[in-house]
Scaffold this active site. Structure first.
Site, PDB file in Angstrom:
ATOM      1  N   ASN A   1       0.847  -1.196   0.000  1.00  0.00           N
ATOM      2  CA  ASN A   1       0.000   0.000   0.000  1.00  0.00           C
ATOM      3  C   ASN A   1       0.881   1.244   0.000  1.00  0.00           C
ATOM      4  O   ASN A   1       2.107   1.154  -0.006  1.00  0.00           O
ATOM      5  CB  ASN A   1      -0.953  -0.023   1.198  1.00  0.00           C
ATOM      6  CG  ASN A   1      -0.195  -0.126   2.502  1.00  0.00           C
ATOM      7  OD1 ASN A   1       0.594   0.749   2.843  1.00  0.00           O
ATOM      8  ND2 ASN A   1      -0.414  -1.216   3.226  1.00  0.00           N
TER       9      ASN A   1
ATOM     10  N   LYS B   1     -11.417  -2.818  18.842  1.00  0.00           N
ATOM     11  CA  LYS B   1     -10.048  -3.283  19.067  1.00  0.00           C
ATOM     12  C   LYS B   1      -9.579  -3.012  20.496  1.00  0.00           C
ATOM     13  O   LYS B   1      -8.409  -3.200  20.817  1.00  0.00           O
ATOM     14  CB  LYS B   1      -9.105  -2.630  18.050  1.00  0.00           C
ATOM     15  CG  LYS B   1      -9.503  -2.930  16.594  1.00  0.00           C
ATOM     16  CD  LYS B   1      -8.398  -2.628  15.607  1.00  0.00           C
ATOM     17  CE  LYS B   1      -8.886  -2.832  14.175  1.00  0.00           C
ATOM     18  NZ  LYS B   1      -7.816  -2.897  13.195  1.00  0.00           N
TER      19      LYS B   1
ATOM     20  N   LYS C   1       9.088 -17.408 -10.092  1.00  0.00           N
ATOM     21  CA  LYS C   1       8.340 -16.324 -10.717  1.00  0.00           C
ATOM     22  C   LYS C   1       7.233 -16.886 -11.609  1.00  0.00           C
ATOM     23  O   LYS C   1       7.478 -17.817 -12.386  1.00  0.00           O
ATOM     24  CB  LYS C   1       9.302 -15.457 -11.533  1.00  0.00           C
ATOM     25  CG  LYS C   1       8.701 -14.165 -11.961  1.00  0.00           C
ATOM     26  CD  LYS C   1       9.702 -13.336 -12.748  1.00  0.00           C
ATOM     27  CE  LYS C   1       8.925 -12.278 -13.521  1.00  0.00           C
ATOM     28  NZ  LYS C   1       9.616 -11.801 -14.682  1.00  0.00           N
TER      29      LYS C   1
ATOM     30  N   LYS D   1     -13.834   1.446  15.731  1.00  0.00           N
ATOM     31  CA  LYS D   1     -12.560   0.717  15.858  1.00  0.00           C
ATOM     32  C   LYS D   1     -11.991   0.809  17.262  1.00  0.00           C
ATOM     33  O   LYS D   1     -11.356  -0.128  17.752  1.00  0.00           O
ATOM     34  CB  LYS D   1     -11.555   1.231  14.821  1.00  0.00           C
ATOM     35  CG  LYS D   1     -11.910   0.740  13.427  1.00  0.00           C
ATOM     36  CD  LYS D   1     -11.063   1.327  12.334  1.00  0.00           C
ATOM     37  CE  LYS D   1     -11.630   0.876  10.988  1.00  0.00           C
ATOM     38  NZ  LYS D   1     -10.973   1.509   9.855  1.00  0.00           N
TER      39      LYS D   1
ATOM     40  N   ASP E   1      -4.329  -5.998   4.800  1.00  0.00           N
ATOM     41  CA  ASP E   1      -5.385  -6.838   5.378  1.00  0.00           C
ATOM     42  C   ASP E   1      -5.389  -8.246   4.787  1.00  0.00           C
ATOM     43  O   ASP E   1      -5.828  -9.188   5.422  1.00  0.00           O
ATOM     44  CB  ASP E   1      -6.755  -6.182   5.153  1.00  0.00           C
ATOM     45  CG  ASP E   1      -6.922  -4.954   6.029  1.00  0.00           C
ATOM     46  OD1 ASP E   1      -6.554  -5.040   7.216  1.00  0.00           O
ATOM     47  OD2 ASP E   1      -7.381  -3.913   5.529  1.00  0.00           O
TER      48      ASP E   1
ATOM     49  N   PHE F   1      -4.359   3.568  14.677  1.00  0.00           N
ATOM     50  CA  PHE F   1      -4.444   4.600  13.631  1.00  0.00           C
ATOM     51  C   PHE F   1      -5.443   4.113  12.598  1.00  0.00           C
ATOM     52  O   PHE F   1      -5.562   2.901  12.371  1.00  0.00           O
ATOM     53  CB  PHE F   1      -3.068   4.821  12.988  1.00  0.00           C
ATOM     54  CG  PHE F   1      -2.155   5.603  13.888  1.00  0.00           C
ATOM     55  CD1 PHE F   1      -1.594   5.000  15.011  1.00  0.00           C
ATOM     56  CD2 PHE F   1      -1.885   6.933  13.641  1.00  0.00           C
ATOM     57  CE1 PHE F   1      -0.781   5.726  15.878  1.00  0.00           C
ATOM     58  CE2 PHE F   1      -1.064   7.669  14.489  1.00  0.00           C
ATOM     59  CZ  PHE F   1      -0.516   7.067  15.609  1.00  0.00           C
TER      60      PHE F   1
HETATM   61  N1  CTP Z   1      -3.965  -3.128  11.975  1.00  0.00           N
HETATM   62  C1  CTP Z   1      -3.309  -4.234  12.431  1.00  0.00           C
HETATM   63  N2  CTP Z   1      -3.370  -5.412  11.764  1.00  0.00           N
HETATM   64  C2  CTP Z   1      -4.098  -5.518  10.641  1.00  0.00           C
HETATM   65  C3  CTP Z   1      -4.796  -4.389  10.165  1.00  0.00           C
HETATM   66  C4  CTP Z   1      -4.695  -3.209  10.865  1.00  0.00           C
HETATM   67  O1  CTP Z   1      -2.630  -4.147  13.451  1.00  0.00           O
HETATM   68  N3  CTP Z   1      -4.161  -6.655  10.000  1.00  0.00           N
HETATM   69  C5  CTP Z   1      -3.871  -1.880  12.743  1.00  0.00           C
HETATM   70  C6  CTP Z   1      -3.133  -0.752  12.053  1.00  0.00           C
HETATM   71  O2  CTP Z   1      -1.768  -0.722  12.409  1.00  0.00           O
HETATM   72  C7  CTP Z   1      -3.868   0.480  12.548  1.00  0.00           C
HETATM   73  C8  CTP Z   1      -5.259  -0.015  12.696  1.00  0.00           C
HETATM   74  O3  CTP Z   1      -5.168  -1.410  12.938  1.00  0.00           O
HETATM   75  O4  CTP Z   1      -3.439   0.902  13.818  1.00  0.00           O
HETATM   76  C9  CTP Z   1      -6.034   0.230  11.470  1.00  0.00           C
HETATM   77  O5  CTP Z   1      -7.160  -0.513  11.598  1.00  0.00           O
HETATM   78  P1  CTP Z   1      -8.237  -0.602  10.480  1.00  0.00           P
HETATM   79  O6  CTP Z   1      -8.570   0.767  10.041  1.00  0.00           O
HETATM   80  O7  CTP Z   1      -9.230  -1.519  11.001  1.00  0.00           O
HETATM   81  O8  CTP Z   1      -7.510  -1.221   9.323  1.00  0.00           O
HETATM   82  P2  CTP Z   1      -8.259  -1.593   8.108  1.00  0.00           P
HETATM   83  O9  CTP Z   1      -8.247  -3.046   8.105  1.00  0.00           O
HETATM   84  O10 CTP Z   1      -7.577  -0.878   7.008  1.00  0.00           O
HETATM   85  O11 CTP Z   1      -9.761  -1.063   8.296  1.00  0.00           O
HETATM   86  P3  CTP Z   1     -11.004  -1.198   7.341  1.00  0.00           P
HETATM   87  O12 CTP Z   1     -11.828  -2.206   7.994  1.00  0.00           O
HETATM   88  O13 CTP Z   1     -11.554   0.171   7.394  1.00  0.00           O
HETATM   89  O14 CTP Z   1     -10.499  -1.609   6.017  1.00  0.00           O
END
Ligand code: CTP
Length: 397
Positions: free
Chosen positions: A211, A342, A290, A338, A280, A324
């Protein structure tokens, strides 16, 4: 509280090494940062760079003679050190180090050092053999016993074309060390775990999913936390950024590697700032070779990565947990959701659809949400934003 040089008084002792010319650039940088720099040169230093150079850059008269008869009592060796915030000796020759180690006071600089109450920071710069000599090593050890901070010289080629350890460190490093001394030290005793940057999820040896995270926000927080006295561990995905001074960096690639590294450091942390943009999803299959285009399937199977932050929310035992979120809409609603889901103490939300906030740029505009408050931070540099986030973290401790 933002740590800066503005209004701080730095006494800079310049001694007779060829590296003295580099320190002229440091004075220029300090003056730009609004520090008040007073330069004391040894007689030998004036053979390498003229006092006029330092006077022009600092905007202050340069002193070097203990018994100059045109000086009033206000700049005696006692006065020079008295109201200084820091005394920086750079470059420090083997000779000056030896004199300081023995408490000699035979010129203006050494007498000022003895009479001062300020923090004394010494940057040795000399030929590598001279630095490695047991006499110099014993002298620097003695300075440390006297509670002077000695910054290790860098390795590389020196003016004499020898390779070795004896080069003056880079200004960026010294700057961070000075700022740590000038800060309020309001994070002293805290062990802060920060994650930063993107993760990379490989598909084959040549390709990956990732990303746009540059790591700038996380690195800015690591620098700010170090300056404010914290012990900082930075778990970083691939970025182009150099490791911040004083910070222990652990480099990782994938979300799984980040999870392992975070869990290994979690129990010792008092504060966790999870600014990394963790992917994610990862490709279902990671090919050892490859993938050739004529054999490739046109759709990519993905599986979910572990949510590291959510796992920390379940496991936390007193750590202050900061998440974040990069959002493109419904900031408050998403942030609050969130925070709950979390089990966080604070979440920093930024709108990635606005100009000048979020990915790759040097500025950010964050909304902080904790269990009680919603605080809109101003649009500011990531550096300043880092301090504002830490200010709020301190109120929650
Ligand atoms: N984070 C994490 N592990 C993941 C995804 C996210 O630790 N697999 C943490 C990031 O470091 C950040 C926060 O979770 O602190 C962001 O969470 P979130 O916004 O839920 O991430 P996304 O998965 O991008 O959210 P969304 O559901 O909006 O896509």
């Amino acid at each position: 509280m933002h740590t800066s040089f503005a209004g701080k008084k730095i006494v800079l002792g310049v001694t007779g090494s060829i590296a003295a010319f580099k320190v002229a650039g440091w004075v220029s940088a300090l003056a730009k940062d609004e520090a008040r720099v007073r330069v004391i040169m040894t007689q030998a230093a004036t053979r390498f760079v003229t006092p006029l150079t330092f006077a022009a850059l600092s905007g202050e008269k340069v002193v070097s003679d203990m018994f100059a008869d045109d000086e009033g009592p206000e700049i005696s060796h006692i006065e020079l050190g008295k109201d200084a915030d820091i005394i920086l000796i750079a470059p420090a020759t083997a000779h000056t180090i030896a004199r300081m180690a023995h408490g000699l006071a035979d010129d203006l600089l050494s007498a000022t050092v003895l009479a001062a109450r300020a923090r004394i920071i010494v940057c040795p710069a000399m030929n590598g053999q001279m630095y490695a000599h047991p006499a110099t090593q014993a002298n620097t050890a003695r300075l440390r016993e006297l509670n002077y901070q000695v910054i290790e010289p860098a390795c590389g080629m020196m003016a004499c074309k020898d390779e070795g350890q004896g080069r003056l460190p880079e200004w960026e490093q010294v700057r961070e060390i000075l700022l740590r001394h000038l800060s309020a030290g309001d994070l002293q005793g805290q062990r802060i775990l920060i994650t930063a940057g993107p993760t990379r999820e490989p598909l084959d040896p040549a390709r990956f999913i990732s990303n746009r995270s540059s790591g700038k926000m996380g690195y800015a927080m690591a620098r700010a936390a170090y300056r404010r006295g914290a012990e900082v561990t930075l778990i970083s995905g691939p970025t182009a950024l150099p490791c911040p001074e004083g910070v222990r960096r652990v480099s990782i690639q994938t979300a799984e590697e980040m999870r392992t590294a975070v869990l290994a450091h979690f129990s010792e942390a008092t504060i966790v700032l999870k600014s990394a943009a963790v992917a994610d999803f990862r490709p279902e299959t990671r090919y050892a070779d490859k993938v050739k285009k004529d054999q490739a399937e046109l759709s990519l199977g993905l599986i979910a990565n572990p949510d590291i932050l959510q796992e920390l929310g379940r496991k936390k035992t007193g750590q202050l947990l900061v998440g974040f979120a990069a959002e493109s809409g419904h900031l408050l609603q998403e942030g609050k959701k969130k925070l709950q889901k979390k089990n966080l103490d604070l979440i920093a939300v930024n709108n990635i659809n606005q100009e000048n906030t979020g990915f790759e740029v040097d500025t950010n505009q964050i909304t902080l949400i904790d269990r009680q408050n919603v605080i809109e931070l101003p649009l500011a540099s990531k550096e300043r934003t880092a301090d504002l986030i830490l200010d709020h973290v301190i109120t929650l401790l």
